[in-house]
Write a protein that holds these residues in place. Structure first.
Motif, PDB file in Angstrom:
ATOM      1  N   LYS A  24       0.665  -1.152  -0.022  1.00 12.77           N
ATOM      2  CA  LYS A  24       0.179   0.145  -0.119  1.00 12.77           C
ATOM      3  C   LYS A  24       0.792   1.542   0.170  1.00 12.77           C
ATOM      4  O   LYS A  24       0.917   2.098   1.012  1.00 12.77           O
ATOM      5  N   LEU A  27       2.483   9.561  11.379  1.00  9.78           N
ATOM      6  CA  LEU A  27       2.417   7.982   9.982  1.00  9.78           C
ATOM      7  C   LEU A  27       4.092   8.164   9.139  1.00  9.78           C
ATOM      8  O   LEU A  27       3.988   9.166   9.166  1.00  9.78           O
ATOM      9  N   ASN A  28       4.454   7.493   8.436  1.00  9.17           N
ATOM     10  CA  ASN A  28       5.150   7.003   7.576  1.00  9.17           C
ATOM     11  C   ASN A  28       4.459   8.101   6.444  1.00  9.17           C
ATOM     12  O   ASN A  28       2.734   7.434   5.900  1.00  9.17           O
ATOM     13  N   PRO A  34       1.699   2.861   4.949  1.00  8.70           N
ATOM     14  CA  PRO A  34       0.039   1.900   4.708  1.00  8.70           C
ATOM     15  C   PRO A  34      -0.319   3.420   5.950  1.00  8.70           C
ATOM     16  O   PRO A  34       0.907   3.406   7.055  1.00  8.70           O
ATOM     17  N   LYS A  79      -3.240   2.200   7.054  1.00  9.95           N
ATOM     18  CA  LYS A  79      -4.364   2.066   7.933  1.00  9.95           C
ATOM     19  C   LYS A  79      -3.155   0.687   8.169  1.00  9.95           C
ATOM     20  O   LYS A  79      -2.421  -0.288   7.420  1.00  9.95           O
ATOM     21  N   PRO A  80      -3.933   0.183   9.831  1.00 12.64           N
ATOM     22  CA  PRO A  80      -3.109  -1.230  10.150  1.00 12.64           C
ATOM     23  C   PRO A  80      -3.335  -2.882   9.516  1.00 12.64           C
ATOM     24  O   PRO A  80      -4.359  -2.688   8.762  1.00 12.64           O
ATOM     25  N   ASN A  81      -3.025  -3.783   9.069  1.00 13.72           N
ATOM     26  CA  ASN A  81      -2.681  -4.483   8.459  1.00 13.72           C
ATOM     27  C   ASN A  81      -4.359  -5.096   8.995  1.00 13.72           C
ATOM     28  O   ASN A  81      -4.772  -5.812   7.691  1.00 13.72           O
ATOM     29  N   TYR A  82      -4.989  -5.089  10.449  1.00 17.59           N
ATOM     30  CA  TYR A  82      -6.716  -5.630  10.259  1.00 17.59           C
ATOM     31  C   TYR A  82      -7.333  -4.851  10.138  1.00 17.59           C
ATOM     32  O   TYR A  82      -8.266  -5.076  10.303  1.00 17.59           O
ATOM     33  N   TYR A  83      -7.136  -3.643   9.179  1.00 19.02           N
ATOM     34  CA  TYR A  83      -8.059  -2.799   9.683  1.00 19.02           C
ATOM     35  C   TYR A  83      -8.858  -3.614   7.802  1.00 19.02           C
ATOM     36  O   TYR A  83      -8.554  -3.798   7.199  1.00 19.02           O
ATOM     37  N   ARG A  84     -10.555  -3.455   8.310  1.00 21.69           N
ATOM     38  CA  ARG A  84     -11.396  -3.919   6.924  1.00 21.69           C
ATOM     39  C   ARG A  84     -11.962  -2.907   5.985  1.00 21.69           C
ATOM     40  O   ARG A  84     -12.528  -1.871   6.756  1.00 21.69           O
TER      41      ARG A  84
END
Length: 513
Positions: free
Chosen positions: A486, A500-501, A505, A507-512
């Protein structure tokens, strides 16, 4: 008080009398014609074969004798310019060359290239993301040296993708991932442009694998990248050409079915190359799977059946992104929609969206339409098919043709009657008939078209995945399945404010989504 008899106006009585005489004369003339006409009974399935049967080579298809030959022949969709007069000869038996003298292709009719080029030009108008990528990157040629073997639906939209890959420096050889979804005129246009394409609408199973093999097996040319839709190409290379498979630099897969196959290979320790899971990229899941199916489900059903959805009872098997799109469209047209779903979260979503969640057995006798979109196997079994009401419409919106147990319908006691392109009536001994669309294969791409803009998003994601895998430094990707990175960009102030960078990305990887 009685009313006096009506008196005719002067002159009117004579006109009425003349009109009556003319009417009687026409009636007697019509009756005489009918009387002289020979008496003829209604013709059923056997007689229909005379209209739809085309001679085919023995051994090309191994189907039950009870199936009319017409049900295995292919026809073009409403969006195609295909001339059915060419159906008598298999493209494998034709000697064709393009205007440059090349015969490195196998399509229905190379003479349709001009029509196909118009289709591609129309598609380009609404594929801004892909065209933008082509313009930005064609000077750098990020795919120079890439030899891509592809197996996808061959439509005007995927043609834009293929020609974009060529513009970015790649050499491409292509086959179709579905025997009914190829637009013959588009395949001809690609062949005319120099792409080695092996595909036509209405391939047999034998043709399907022959086309894939012709793409892979060519003297002096060895693929180093795979773009697949469904996993059939990957499976063929893995099984038949293991030495080629080991030298592949990356695999890009866009379907649920194909991704499952990749994860199985990875789990078994047999995936010896890195692979990119495009299907689970947000740009694919939320746009192609959801919004594309929301529009194309109606297109496919309307073109094939002319059905009115208001008041119809429809059961949709599966409430993933594809199921959600289908249900939204059907509900908007006034259909009564039921959902079957084994995932409790998806089932709860369906309930909260206002749908009744049921077991298929509870409603199978009463529904007018059955739609599968699970990506699984034998969701609709022969038992379900036996219990359906007369004229129930059955179709599939998943990638694979395994969701409906069509094989169980290839039995002597059932009669198949081809009534129009991609529409078969399967008739039971008691006269009940089920309307089966596209023989259980993907409805929208087999029977209609799909929105160009949405496919532009998916095609751009596929192109970016190929560029990423092909240009990645050694060691970045191991022998596993990955999601597309991403990569986005914020200003320095925005990144500092959010902590954030700046390149994501976000959103965290667990974000849906």
């Amino acid at each position: 008080m009685s009313m006096p008899d009506a008196m005719p106006l002067p002159g009117v009585g004579e006109e009425l009398k003349q009109a009556k005489e003319i009417e009687d004369a026409e009636k007697y003339s019509f009756m005489a014609t009918v009387t002289k006409a020979p008496k003829k009974q209604i013709q059923f399935a056997d007689d229909m074969q005379e209209f739809t049967k085309f001679p085919t080579k023995t051994g090309r298809r191994s189907l039950s004798r009870s199936i009319s030959q017409s049900s295995t022949d292919s026809y073009s969709s409403a969006a195609s310019y295909t001339d059915s007069s060419d159906d008598e000869v298999s493209p494998r038996e034709k000697q064709q060359t393009n205007s440059k003298g090349s015969s490195n292709f196998c399509v229905k009719n190379i003479k349709q290239a001009e029509f196909g080029r118009r289709e591609i030009e129309i598609a380009e108008q609404d594929m801004s993301a892909l065209i933008s990528l082509r313009k930005r990157a064609q000077g750098e040629k990020p795919l120079a040296g890439a030899k891509i073997v592809g197996c996808t639906h061959i439509t005007a939209q995927t043609a834009v993708l293929i020609e974009t890959l060529c513009a970015l420096g790649a050499q491409c050889r292509w086959s179709a991932c579905n025997i009914y979804s190829t637009q013959n005129e588009v395949a001809a246009a690609l062949a005319e442009a120099g792409v080695a394409v092996f595909a036509w609408k209405g391939e047999s199973e034998d043709d399907f694998w022959w086309c894939i093999d012709r793409c892979v097996n060519m003297d002096g040319w060895q693929a180093n990248m795979i773009l697949d839709d469904g996993g059939d190409l990957t499976h063929w290379v893995y099984k038949k050409y293991p030495n080629v498979f080991k030298k592949i630099r990356g695999i890009v897969e866009e379907s649920v079915t194909g991704v499952h196959r990749l994860y199985q290979l990875s789990k078994a320790g047999k995936l010896c190359v890195p692979a990119m899971n495009v299907n689970d990229s947000v740009t694919k899941q939320k746009f192609d799977n959801l919004y594309c199916c929301r529009e194309s489900i109606l297109d496919g059903l309307k073109r094939t059946t002319d059905v009115m959805f208001g008041g119809k009872q429809v059961v949709v098997c599966g409430y993933g992104e594809v199921g959600k799109g289908c249900c939204a469209a059907l509900k908007a047209l006034g259909a009564i929609v039921y959902i079957t779903e084994i995932d409790p979260i998806c089932a709860l979503q369906a309930c909260m969206d206002g749908f009744r969640v049921v077991k298929l057995n509870e409603v199978i006798r009463q529904v007018d339409v059955v739609i599968t979109c699970t990506g699984n196997k034998n969701v609709v079994t022969r038992e379900h098919l036996d219990r359906m009401k007369n004229s129930c419409i059955v179709c599939n919106m998943g990638h694979s043709n395994t969701e409906i147990d069509v094989t169980s319908l290839r039995t002597p006691e059932l009669t198949w009657e081809r009534v129009r392109s991609q529409v078969d009536h399967v008739i039971w001994p008691d006269g009940k008939r089920v309307v089966l669309l596209a023989e259980g294969r993907l409805l929208n791409l087999s029977c209609s078209t799909v929105p160009t803009f949405v496919l532009s998003i998916t095609a751009t994601t596929q192109a970016l995945a190929l560029i990423e895998l092909y240009n990645a430094p050694e060691g970045r990707y191991k022998q596993d399945v990955y999601l597309l990175p991403k990569k986005m960009e914020l200003t320095d102030d925005q990144a500092k404010y959010l902590g954030l960078n700046k390149n994501g990305p976000f959103k965290p990887n667990y974000y849906r989504y």
